[in-house]
Scaffold this active site. Structure first.
Site, PDB file in Angstrom:
ATOM      1  N   LYS A 293       0.871  -1.181   0.000  1.00 36.36           N
ATOM      2  CA  LYS A 293       0.000   0.000   0.000  1.00 36.36           C
ATOM      3  C   LYS A 293       0.905   1.228   0.000  1.00 36.36           C
ATOM      4  CE  LYS A 293      -3.891   2.134   2.385  1.00 36.36           C
ATOM      5  NZ  LYS A 293      -3.489   3.466   2.032  1.00 36.36           N
ATOM      6  N   ARG A 298      -3.508   9.071  -5.197  1.00 39.22           N
ATOM      7  CA  ARG A 298      -4.131   8.192  -6.179  1.00 39.22           C
ATOM      8  C   ARG A 298      -4.180   8.903  -7.525  1.00 39.22           C
ATOM      9  NH1 ARG A 298      -8.826   4.069  -4.622  1.00 39.22           N
ATOM     10  NH2 ARG A 298      -8.814   2.809  -6.488  1.00 39.22           N
ATOM     11  N   ARG A 314      -8.417  11.139  -6.650  1.00 38.10           N
ATOM     12  CA  ARG A 314      -9.357  10.272  -5.936  1.00 38.10           C
ATOM     13  C   ARG A 314     -10.771  10.849  -5.996  1.00 38.10           C
ATOM     14  NH1 ARG A 314     -11.870  10.085  -1.274  1.00 38.10           N
ATOM     15  NH2 ARG A 314     -11.814   8.220   0.041  1.00 38.10           N
ATOM     16  N   GLU A 447       2.797   2.147   3.488  1.00 36.71           N
ATOM     17  CA  GLU A 447       1.948   2.289   4.674  1.00 36.71           C
ATOM     18  C   GLU A 447       1.512   0.953   5.241  1.00 36.71           C
ATOM     19  OE1 GLU A 447      -1.449   4.628   3.245  1.00 36.71           O
ATOM     20  OE2 GLU A 447      -1.325   5.628   5.187  1.00 36.71           O
ATOM     21  N   LYS A 452      -6.426  -8.104  -1.628  1.00 35.21           N
ATOM     22  CA  LYS A 452      -7.514  -8.075  -2.612  1.00 35.21           C
ATOM     23  C   LYS A 452      -7.945  -9.482  -3.001  1.00 35.21           C
ATOM     24  CE  LYS A 452      -5.776  -3.737  -4.490  1.00 35.21           C
ATOM     25  NZ  LYS A 452      -5.225  -2.998  -5.617  1.00 35.21           N
ATOM     26  N   ARG A 463     -16.824   1.127  -1.073  1.00 34.97           N
ATOM     27  CA  ARG A 463     -15.852   0.719  -0.067  1.00 34.97           C
ATOM     28  C   ARG A 463     -16.138  -0.755   0.142  1.00 34.97           C
ATOM     29  NH1 ARG A 463     -12.743   3.607   2.822  1.00 34.97           N
ATOM     30  NH2 ARG A 463     -13.829   5.521   2.258  1.00 34.97           N
ATOM     31  N   LYS A 469      -7.572  -3.046   3.770  1.00 35.66           N
ATOM     32  CA  LYS A 469      -6.286  -2.374   3.983  1.00 35.66           C
ATOM     33  C   LYS A 469      -5.753  -2.736   5.355  1.00 35.66           C
ATOM     34  CE  LYS A 469      -8.879   1.907   4.784  1.00 35.66           C
ATOM     35  NZ  LYS A 469      -9.139   3.277   4.473  1.00 35.66           N
TER      36      LYS A 469
HETATM   37  P1  ATP Z   1     -10.332   6.281   2.543  1.00 34.66           P
HETATM   38  O1  ATP Z   1      -9.937   6.626   3.946  1.00 34.66           O
HETATM   39  O2  ATP Z   1     -11.500   7.027   2.053  1.00 34.66           O
HETATM   40  O3  ATP Z   1     -10.370   4.817   2.279  1.00 34.66           O
HETATM   41  P2  ATP Z   1      -7.890   7.306   1.829  1.00 34.66           P
HETATM   42  O4  ATP Z   1      -7.664   8.247   0.718  1.00 34.66           O
HETATM   43  O5  ATP Z   1      -7.749   7.793   3.216  1.00 34.66           O
HETATM   44  O6  ATP Z   1      -9.250   6.734   1.580  1.00 34.66           O
HETATM   45  P3  ATP Z   1      -6.719   4.828   2.455  1.00 34.66           P
HETATM   46  O7  ATP Z   1      -7.928   4.415   3.173  1.00 34.66           O
HETATM   47  O8  ATP Z   1      -5.514   5.092   3.255  1.00 34.66           O
HETATM   48  O9  ATP Z   1      -6.986   6.073   1.570  1.00 34.66           O
HETATM   49  O10 ATP Z   1      -6.404   3.664   1.406  1.00 34.66           O
HETATM   50  C1  ATP Z   1      -6.859   3.551   0.139  1.00 34.66           C
HETATM   51  C2  ATP Z   1      -5.872   4.278  -0.770  1.00 34.66           C
HETATM   52  O11 ATP Z   1      -4.603   3.614  -0.819  1.00 34.66           O
HETATM   53  C3  ATP Z   1      -6.285   4.260  -2.224  1.00 34.66           C
HETATM   54  O12 ATP Z   1      -7.240   5.261  -2.464  1.00 34.66           O
HETATM   55  C4  ATP Z   1      -4.987   4.495  -2.968  1.00 34.66           C
HETATM   56  O13 ATP Z   1      -4.781   5.876  -3.119  1.00 34.66           O
HETATM   57  C5  ATP Z   1      -3.929   3.975  -2.016  1.00 34.66           C
HETATM   58  N1  ATP Z   1      -3.179   2.773  -2.488  1.00 34.66           N
HETATM   59  C6  ATP Z   1      -1.847   2.597  -2.344  1.00 34.66           C
HETATM   60  N2  ATP Z   1      -1.456   1.409  -2.813  1.00 34.66           N
HETATM   61  C7  ATP Z   1      -2.562   0.790  -3.298  1.00 34.66           C
HETATM   62  C8  ATP Z   1      -2.795  -0.478  -3.908  1.00 34.66           C
HETATM   63  N3  ATP Z   1      -1.813  -1.357  -4.102  1.00 34.66           N
HETATM   64  N4  ATP Z   1      -4.063  -0.773  -4.273  1.00 34.66           N
HETATM   65  C9  ATP Z   1      -5.079   0.104  -4.067  1.00 34.66           C
HETATM   66  N5  ATP Z   1      -4.921   1.324  -3.473  1.00 34.66           N
HETATM   67  C10 ATP Z   1      -3.674   1.661  -3.097  1.00 34.66           C
END
Ligand code: ATP
Length: 629
Positions: A293, A298, A314, A447, A452, A463, A469
């Site tokens: 991750k 994004r 995003r 992170e 998946k 979601r 995650k």
């Molecule tokens: P939210 O809290 O709404 O889920 P966020 O923007 O805070 O979104 P996270 O929850 O931290 O994001 O995690 C999802 C995000 O991780 C994705 O929107 C993408 O930007 C990022 N990401 C990084 N690596 C990957 C991966 N391998 N596959 C999918 N997403 C990834």
């Protein structure tokens, strides 16, 4: 039952066939909506209004939708309203003849420039009656205002506003000013509009076919709603969707609208997990894959058949001009011999150290310029980590299982180290291996992991539990950070005197359109944070809480010294969630609200708007997974 159309006075009579729609009629509808608190009734009012528009002037529907959600086009047009109070006060003064001091004093009292404009207008008698405003004129003028830049733009904008104000009657001035401020906030967002659209389009079809549009089978309405929502998640453009629905029928939308390079789709999102065992429980007996991750931004990369490249955030905003380096290099990422005329790729853009060949922290990425980026000025390099291919040569791939999409992506694209890579992944099965891979991801400046399901389709905007995650830093906590909107401030004491020393936070409820208070916070901020946040917030102070803030009026803990417009989003970390009578998040479900214990500020989320905060439903889910309900 409550919804029976005859019980609600939803009609806004007055639309005349083929005649331009008057702005006053739209404002009358806004007024009705504003006085209504039931979401279902609001949707009914909007759907009735759309139905009338479809019968009389269908070509105006898109304009009406944008005016109702206070936008000037699809999100990726990046055209925004949000004029400052100084300019609006000047315009109100000029159009009403009242003094700046009076308007300012009124504003201080009420905090609502819209109402001030309305009452000031009605006091002024005019020598002659100007022509009434039509929705097309208002929309055209709002666009012109948003598009005008440069030193002479100020007086041009005031001129347009004054002209419009002089044609306003009754509530028109109020809604016009609020629209110009970018704060229409009558509780309408995409979600309600889509539901109203489904019903009105279906009723219109029934009417055209001579069928009874008051007696549509509810299951058909649900189907229309689903089709509209699904297609909007894939193609976030009202014009495209309405056109297709009128041509093919709203119940045939799914078969006639699909992904188009050049129009962003709403990204699939992941659910948080607190432990590797949780993943094994959720994905038992199924094939899954673990990916790094990455901690960047994004980037949804679109290659259009005419060779143009577009990059969307995003939130479906166009951020193409932020990445000229990526655009220039994109053709190198296509495997020689493969025919790739168009594509939509899902990826994370990460700051990259070309000397030490490693990922740099997210904070470094944020130092890149956001506008007018020139290739020669770029100091922070990026590497794109691609993790999904959603469309290839105009053929949507989202309905294929993930392992197939990944295979197609790898078959057509090639790695350019340090510029374009595929997300590192391993197909693992046991706890030890996943733990090791998680540790490795952290060593490699990520992170954590994304887990998946191999067989899962790509679910735009969802979601989904098919994507989990696992964030290393939050494993001891609730599994994830929470993004909350700053609604109020407390005056600082001691070192923090003269600044805000604490904040009241809340989250946006997309179903009710309200902000529900969640917690008070004063920890995790550096002195610089306090100073810069106070500076950012001072211009958003309002004299009274908004009517759509849900807070406990009788408790001093949730009544801050100062209220703010919903604007800034704070990313917050918390050890756990607990029920509290003081706060309102999730209060409908539990009687008490769910609050954060020992919340700590991490950073500002300037890539999220207030309506993108963590939702009450997500907070309820995090709370329930913690107490194992
Ligand atoms: P939210 O809290 O709404 O889920 P966020 O923007 O805070 O979104 P996270 O929850 O931290 O994001 O995690 C999802 C995000 O991780 C994705 O929107 C993408 O930007 C990022 N990401 C990084 N690596 C990957 C991966 N391998 N596959 C999918 N997403 C990834």
């Amino acid at each position: 039952k409550e919804l029976a159309a005859d019980k609600i006075d939803t009609k806004v009579a007055g639309l005349e066939k083929s005649k331009p729609i008057l702005y006053s009629l739209l404002c009358k509808t806004f007024d009705k909506i504003e006085q209504e608190s039931s979401r279902l009734k609001i949707i009914e009012i909007v759907s009735e209004f759309f139905f009338e528009v479809l019968q009389n002037s269908p070509e105006s529907l898109v304009t009406i939708i944008y005016l109702s959600i206070n936008k000037l086009g699809p999100d990726y047009d990046n055209l925004e309203l949000g004029l400052g109070e100084t300019l609006l006060i000047k315009s109100i003064c000029e159009s009403t003849g009242r003094s700046t001091a009076t308007i300012k004093a009124n504003y201080k009292e009420t905090g609502d420039l819209g109402s001030i404009a309305q009452t000031s207008r009605s006091r002024q008698s005019l020598m002659f009656k100007p022509k009434p405003l039509t929705i097309e004129t208002v929309f055209k003028n709002l666009k012109e205002i948003a598009e005008s830049t440069g030193s002479a733009s100020q007086s041009k904008k005031i001129g347009i506003i004054v002209r419009m104000l002089s044609s306003c009657n009754g509530v028109e001035a109020k809604f016009l000013i609020r629209s110009l401020e970018g704060k229409l906030r009558i509780g309408l967002a995409d979600k309600s509009i889509l539901l109203a659209l489904a019903k009105s389009l279906l009723s219109f079809e029934y009417q055209k076919q001579g069928k009874n549009y008051n007696k549509i089978d509810p299951s058909l309405i649900s189907d229309a709603e689903l089709q509209i929502k699904d297609t909007f998640n894939q193609v976030s453009n009202y014009e495209v969707i309405i056109k297709a629905a009128m041509e093919h029928g709203v119940l045939n939308l799914k078969d006639n609208v699909s992904l188009q390079p050049g129009i962003p789709l709403k990204p699939m999102l992941a659910k948080p997990t607190k432990a590797i065992t949780e993943i094994l429980d959720k994905f038992s007996n199924t094939n899954f894959t673990c990916e790094y991750k990455y901690d960047g931004e994004r980037a949804q990369i679109h290659l259009l058949s005419d060779g143009k490249v577009k990059i969307y955030s995003r939130n479906s905003e166009d951020m193409t001009e932020r990445y000229p380096d990526l655009i220039q290099a994109l053709s190198n990422f296509i495997k020689p011999g493969k025919s790739v005329k168009s594509l939509i790729l899902d990826s994370e853009a990460v700051a990259w150290d070309r000397v030490d060949k490693k990922i740099l922290p997210f904070q470094v990425l944020t130092t890149r310029k956001r506008k007018d980026v020139k290739l020669e000025d770029i100091k922070v390099q990026i590497c794109v980590f691609a993790f999904d291919l959603l469309c290839l040569n105009d053929e949507p791939l989202i309905h294929k299982p993930f392992n197939e999409r990944r295979a197609i992506m790898m078959d057509h694209l090639q790695i350019t180290p340090g510029q374009f890579q595929f997300a590192t992944y391993k197909n693992l099965e046991n706890i030890e291996e996943i733990q090791q891979f998680l540790d490795q991801s952290i060593k490699d400046s990520c992170e954590g992991l994304m887990i998946k399901l191999m067989s899962s389709t790509y679910e735009p905007s969802q979601r989904s539990s098919n994507w989990l995650k696992l964030k290393k830093d939050y494993l001891q906590d609730i599994g994830d950070s929470i993004d909350l909107v700053c609604l109020g401030g407390y005056h600082g004491k001691g070192k923090r005197t003269g600044k805000y020393g604490g904040f009241l936070l809340g989250c946006y409820n997309p179903d009710s359109g309200e902000y529900e208070t969640t917690c008070k916070i004063g920890t995790g901020f550096s002195d610089e944070d306090f100073a810069s946040l106070s500076e950012k917030l001072v211009g958003t102070v309002i004299s009274q809480p908004k009517t759509y803030y849900r807070y406990d009026k009788d408790n001093s803990k949730s009544s801050p010294d100062v209220w703010f417009e919903p604007n800034l989003v704070f990313e917050i970390r918390t050890a756990d969630l607990s029920l509290s009578p003081v706060y309102k998040t999730g209060a409908d479900k539990y009687g008490k609200g769910i609050s954060l214990r020992f919340p700590r500020f991490i950073r500002l989320r300037d890539d999220k708007g207030p309506e993108d905060s963590t939702s009450p439903d997500q907070i309820i889910e995090l709370y329930e997974s913690q107490v194992n309900i």
